[in-house]
Design an enzyme around this catalytic site. Structure first.
Site, PDB file in Angstrom:
ATOM      1  CD  GLU C 142      41.238  41.939  38.615  1.00 56.27           C
ATOM      2  OE1 GLU C 142      40.140  42.354  39.148  1.00 56.27           O
ATOM      3  OE2 GLU C 142      41.440  41.975  37.369  1.00 56.27           O
ATOM      4  CD  GLU C 313      41.787  38.343  35.534  1.00 62.48           C
ATOM      5  OE1 GLU C 313      41.160  39.359  35.007  1.00 62.48           O
ATOM      6  OE2 GLU C 313      41.787  37.799  36.584  1.00 62.48           O
TER       7      GLU C 313
HETATM    8 ZN    ZN Z   1      38.631  43.705  38.590  1.00 67.10          ZN
END
Ligand code: ZN
Ligand code: ZN
Ligand code: ZN
Lengths: 642, 642, 642
Positions: C142, C313
């Site tokens: 991320e 995710e």
């Molecule tokens: Zn995050």
């Protein structure tokens, strides 16, 4: 009244200059302000001046017949200068530097920067001081813009200690005046005093107020340094500074004493959006501005430099810096221009000539679009120029009402609001607006101003009232209104020994024994109006002129002087001012919500700030020079006073 | 119960002292607190004490018959001291110093400052420790005021590392307990651990919780340092500290173990304005305070020092520090005073004797106005003194309900709210208020407190529940309510291996498999009430006592113990507490909204917090000592329990 | 489509690994992501690697038949590394370090940290690059999470200066491009340029935009450094990064060029709560997410790496990081999974396998509860796995509509919103949502993408439009919509010489002469819809296709290209898109509010995001593979396209 514009020759190819000048004249402009952000072009490298381009720009503009207002460039020191003394920048309350990359990146207290200003201003004034095209000078630009008056730098700390040493006989006197015993805040010597930031909780309010006074004085001496140089080398030219709107960080009256002309930068739509107006007002007046915004500042700044004043920057279209930036209603640029005339301006100068396509203000309209086509503002300026010619010259005269305005009051009430809805400017504006809705002409003046000749005097609030003012008020034979919190503090930011309103009790026998600040929604009926935000408990043997439903009095009179012990709404103000005007022998009319009127010399002006046509209240036998009794939205009527 | 006031002889000319003392006695006060901000006068220069003025002040007050509570001055170290060790100040979460210029400018962890405190307290106690007029000592003032418990200074960082080394066998144990493997946050040794500020995103909650525990322990040892000196040198005097309202930054139960008397500073109007109350409540109770604010703290602090407690500072009129500061309704100062008595206070001391005309708190009312005239507070104190005499002495006894309060729970839930409307104090207050609206007497106690003898026990939430508490709850034969999130964490801030409510499952066979935090406006009906904010999914074979419309259960009972799996509204709490009270054999009445009652000894008190007269629910055969069955706004009735 | 999960063997006892792997397979998962936060376990001390545990974890998972995505651990450098070069952390805009204690505590520009990343990635790839169980690599984690793209460190400042020197021939060119003459902001050399923070007021927008471009490029090269190492040493494995939702701080298209697969982390409930949705939407969709959130990102990231994309995710239950964290409606985890399939995902990987009982994310659900029992998410994943098998393999094909998305546009409009309600993502989302409510399939693509083959093209706004794009648009034979502010800026962040929309005027003869930003509540009717927020004044000889009540046109067409000169509401968009679709020969249906449909290959999917059953608009002769024409809340129907 003259028209002008703000122009940046350094932003445009030199081959455009002559055409620009000719078009300015063609539109009806006769003045042009230049130079105030051009330091990096005037002195591209340390000590190496490049005057050539500026010589040619001045020549080009002057040759076209334009009078030039030349700005000193000290609001934007170049990068090489800042890099040569990095500690010249201001420090914010958190201790962070306010660095290079935009503008106003300097601390007013930095001695080294003052030297540099002295040098660059001297060089400019020596070169252009007696140039025939130069008609006036502007010092710096918008002192204090972007919250730059108060700095917490080392330079400011040292300056503050010097200032304290000049204003107190010794540190014991300071400790005593501030009441430093309160939390063991006593200082062993002046050197131990720091700026009032980074304290655990609120610092001593007397400490803060003195720091505000000091910071304001630093602006005064910074400006005076330039004014003195200009006055010495550029005889017979006006010295001007351009103030801002709803801005009280320094004492404009004191700075004004070193100016010939006070000017201000008028952006009614941006001010409406950014300041204390209600959501309803922001909606209703989104494209016009609240009808009292421009007039309020006209009347305020007319009181700052012996009555001479101008609009140095006039909004010509949408701006870029408010949260929301709508376009003015067609007609508003002309309306604002003529309204400045009605309030006695010498000049309305549009900001800016042509919208810049680059940098921070690229979304700020000009008279011309970036593609060099005339925008709406230009056509309205052209019309205004014709109107002005038709109306002829006007002289300022004394207004009916004096409204007392104090910068120190603003600092004091910000330092100690006691209730977070008690805002100085909002109260002053409410009272100003109340007077104007009755059609009264207002001079906003310093508490030190001569008050003789006014038919009414209004002091919205003056927490510190000097004995001399009280004596002068006592000698007046006209209705006077004194608003809440007046006389509630000594010069040292203490409660007077005899409580509020202090010495004013000599004029009106009452005492404020307790005050309440009230959260939004807590109100109380008072005759036809309502009070909110602030309520004082009054001990007196006077019978109240106005009271609340619970019997508590909120308005008391003694002779012609009234004391108002609460925060009033518009209806209550209308009652009070109506009564005072009647006593003063002034005839008043309650104007339609969106209409404002002003008399100057033998002319009467009416301005429609609404989106609907307004029929003037009475129309018999009027000799209209502009317009008629039916005023369209954003339109103006002018007639000979009967 | 005694009355007193907070007095600052150093603020006033010495020739006023004797008159002040006489007037205090005349009003009915018998105690006076002094000294807690006077360090700069006691020691004007390093090591040069000036005791003379304090000797005379103590003599003057003592001679008038007043008992003196002498404060140690460590909340306001003087400038010369701070300048001698600038790193003694706290550092905020952004890394900025919290410097001199107001008060509480010190870091609890700074060893050098602790030495200085030891020195000044020793000097004071040695001088006045056995002075006959000194009846008690106050340590410092309002620990933690202005958010001063948690500091991020180097001193605090070093202290934290020491604390960790004392609380974990080795750094591997710490890494494991905190779960530092999670984001590679593992530390090679204790020295590598920093305070949990200036991290990129939220730090490990276990890290934060330990830092909060450490910071609280620093307050405990800071206070103990002073308490030990006082205890050694001033025999038989009470040691007191003055706690604040709605404040949970340190463990008041732990600090209380080193005190003889817990006291607190009661400002109901300011607390209403500043804390979590709804706009409606802030409006309705603007001049009275919410009817449970004062009582909540009385009942809380009574549980902090073996039942002995006082109000050290009682609001006597408008204060200066809330967003809005209205005046108390006439009668409220007396009401608050008598309500403290009804909850078992030893002393109510008004803050302050006379309003100071200078410095930070000049807008804070006193019993006397700045012009030395008695203010409303003084006349109400005088009346209260008469009332107290009439009512006679009262002894604290055990209340009907024990409500379990945990400072650690507050820290944990602030660290991990999971939904931003889950606020510990608000949930506790809602449950307290629900009990009080039924007329129940409540003791707010630490989870470690003895629970035998209570008819009901309520734990609003206890995320960490020690085995010993669970065992004690299991042994009780009375109704017990356990609120949401109880038992949801281990002592290491992890989820229990058997999920929430952890070991409590031994007492009630249910498991929380999932939790939801709900945004405002998302609610669900639950019998006569409603849930909002928080909802737990319960896995159990128990039949729910209360459920939602979708069939999901939210209240389960096993034996006398109930588990509540959601955030309840007032109606739902009324149901639950009503049912529990019935089981406990307590008779309850739903009181009118603005009325509160309390029994103490053989007296019943009723307090009207409303602006309308209230008729008491049942009035037959009451023997009224004060008032009658019709209670005016801000009035009180007291009668012999039937 | 495959299913997988995110797993952290280092968080659990080694004896749980084999069981975990077997259960994953049993549920229907075939992939597992590991390793991305494990640096402190891989290299517990400088240079001392511990591969053993990771070898065993990979073996255990691989032996169970799982394909492993191995993450490089560079998002969480260990404490010893940070302590060895403390200046490696990012510096925030206030000048504070963003230190150790959570994650992402590094500055992308720090050369020393890049060296360390190169070292650890090389070591990992050399060890596992050709391990048969390793199917792909994830770089870091991320990028930009917690606002970490832009740093104001010395390293960043130096990097920026280098970047400027590479992008401008000399400093004069930079001064000219930025318009630095404006406020004397001219730089003497590149070395004099600082990052655009800590300025007195807003910095030059061109300065800011270049800083954003630079910062984005730093992410690109940081990622490329890792991608190059992986590509060199781990042949035939996919390189993936996991992007986030509603995140535009770096150019995902550019980063995507170094990836084989773009993936993203899908948390519909958290995104609904945290982003720009209305209170009504946050209420209505609290447990489902807005019906376009997931699809928007699917369609966006499909455009980032040659069409290959995954959900790395997937929210499996309540999360911990939004202001409020409700639970998904039963069925939503399956719905989200199948919706990803309908948009062409290669993989949906649930985050995380088992809820961790410790550290920052202990309140984040997993497929398994902390007590190792299967949670709701697991059972829905199991069902989804069966569904996917039944539906078979699907191939991505070109959608009907291309929607042009530009990261640079987001930076530019954040830098110069001009009205604070003009938010790039919100406008893009509104247009996307408008298309989807008509049942249209959308590809969100970079402005550089090939546009041939689309039936419609929509550019919500592209302030900078390259000539090449305009040429390609001009060559299209399909309906094109160009939104407000398009073409309003040059590449240097200036206004085009011919005003907006710049060169686009070659395709449609109109000019924007003025723009207005409008505060909330200011709207204007436009046919069946309404405009708000933004209104452009258009100079043109075209007849408007849609206008306001005052006659002003806001939608103009020239050939197939339309220009929209205002911010539209949903009704107006429906009109416009409906008209365009008709011209394009696409048949559209206005879907019920909570229903969304997508076609892929020969399948049609329908998803019910509401809490009520929805009847599909037309149902004749459909061959349902999943569900039926009556779709329950959170349910899905799939049928063969007719
Ligand atoms: Zn995050
Ligand atoms: Zn300005
Ligand atoms: Zn306090």
């Amino acid at each position: 009244m003259k028209l002008g514009c703000c122009y940046y020759p350094e932003h445009w190819p030199e081959d455009m200059w002559a055409g620009d000048a000719a078009r300015m004249v063609n539109i009806g402009l006769s003045r042009v302000r230049i130079g105030e952000f051009a330091w990096s072009r005037i002195e591209p490298q340390p000590g190496q001046y490049d005057w050539d381009w500026l010589d040619r720009a001045i020549a080009t503009l002057g040759d076209a017949g334009l009078e030039i207002i030349l700005g000193t460039p000290t609001a934007t020191p170049p990068k090489w200068l800042v890099d040569s003394m990095p500690d010249m920048v201001a420090i914010d309350a958190d201790g962070n530097p306010r660095g290079f990359g935009s503008r106003r990146h300097y601390c007013f207290s930095h001695a080294g920067y003052r030297k540099e200003c002295e040098r660059i201003v001297t060089a400019m004034v020596q070169r252009y001081g007696d140039h025939p095209a130069i008609t006036a000078w502007q010092t710096d630009n918008e002192y204090g813009c972007h919250d730059t008056v108060v700095s917490y730098s080392d330079a400011a700390a040292q300056g503050f200690r010097r200032w304290l040493a000049e204003n107190y006989p010794d540190v014991d006197a300071l400790n005593s005046a501030w009441g430093n015993v309160f939390w063991s805040m006593e200082y062993p010597d002046f050197e131990a005093v720091d700026p009032p930031n980074l304290t655990v909780t609120e610092p001593n309010p007397a400490h803060v107020l003195d720091y505000r006074r000091f910071a304001s004085d630093e602006v005064v001496t910074f400006n005076r340094l330039q004014a003195d140089i200009i006055r010495a080398h550029s005889p017979d030219r006006d010295i001007i500074h351009n103030y801002m709107g709803f801005f009280t960080e320094f004492d404009h009256h004191k700075v004004g004493q070193d100016l010939n002309v006070a000017s201000w930068d008028s952006y009614p739509l941006g001010f409406l959006e950014q300041f204390f107006f209600s959501d309803d007002e922001k909606h209703r007046y989104a494209r016009q501005g609240h009808p009292d915004i421009a007039a309020f500042h006209h009347d305020l700044y007319r009181g700052c430099a012996n009555g001479r004043w101008s609009v140095m920057e006039q909004q010509p279209g949408p701006v870029n810096w408010a949260r929301y930036n709508p376009a003015p209603l067609p007609g508003m640029v002309r309306l604002w221009t003529l309204e400045a005339m009605a309030h006695g301006a010498e000049l309305v100068s549009y900001f800016r000539w042509r919208q810049a396509p680059f940098a921070q203000e690229q979304m700020h309209a000009g008279l011309l679009r970036p593609d060099n086509v005339e925008d709406i503002g230009a056509s309205e300026a052209r019309q205004a120029a014709r109107d002005i010619t038709m109306l002829g010259a006007l002289e300022n005269d004394r207004s009916e009402v004096a409204l007392l305005f104090s910068y120190e009051a603003a600092w004091l009430l910000e330092t100690q609001p006691q209730g977070q809805s008690f805002r100085y400017l909002e109260l002053v504006f409410a009272m100003y607006s109340g007077l104007r809705r009755l059609g009264l002409n207002v001079d906003i003046v310093a508490p030190e101003a001569e008050l003789d000749g006014y038919a009414m005097v209004v002091a919205p609030t003056l927490p510190i009232m000097l004995s001399s003012l009280i004596a002068r008020l006592g000698a007046l034979q006209v209705p006077v209104l004194i608003g809440p919190r007046s006389g509630s503090k000594t010069d040292d930011f203490s409660i007077p020994a005899n409580l509020a309103p202090g010495e004013l009790q000599d004029l009106i026998p009452l005492k404020i024994t307790r005050v309440e600040s009230l959260r939004p929604g807590i109100t109380a009926k008072a005759d036809s109006g309502e009070i909110s935000r602030w309520l004082e408990h009054v001990e007196t043997e006077l019978t109240a002129e106005t009271g609340l439903e619970d019997g508590r009095g909120i308005l008391f009179a003694s002779g012609g002087l009234r004391y108002l012990a609460a925060w009033p709404d518009a209806a209550l103000l209308e009652d009070i001012f109506g009564r005072m005007a009647a006593e003063a022998g002034l005839s008043v009319d309650k104007l339609p919500q969106d209409l404002r009127m002003r008399r100057l010399g033998d002319l009467c002006f009416a301005f429609n700030y609404g989106t609907q046509t307004v029929e003037l209240p009475e129309t018999a036998n009027r000799d209209y020079i502009l317009g008629s009794s039916r005023i369209a939205p954003a339109d103006v009527a002018v007639w000979k006073a009967g």
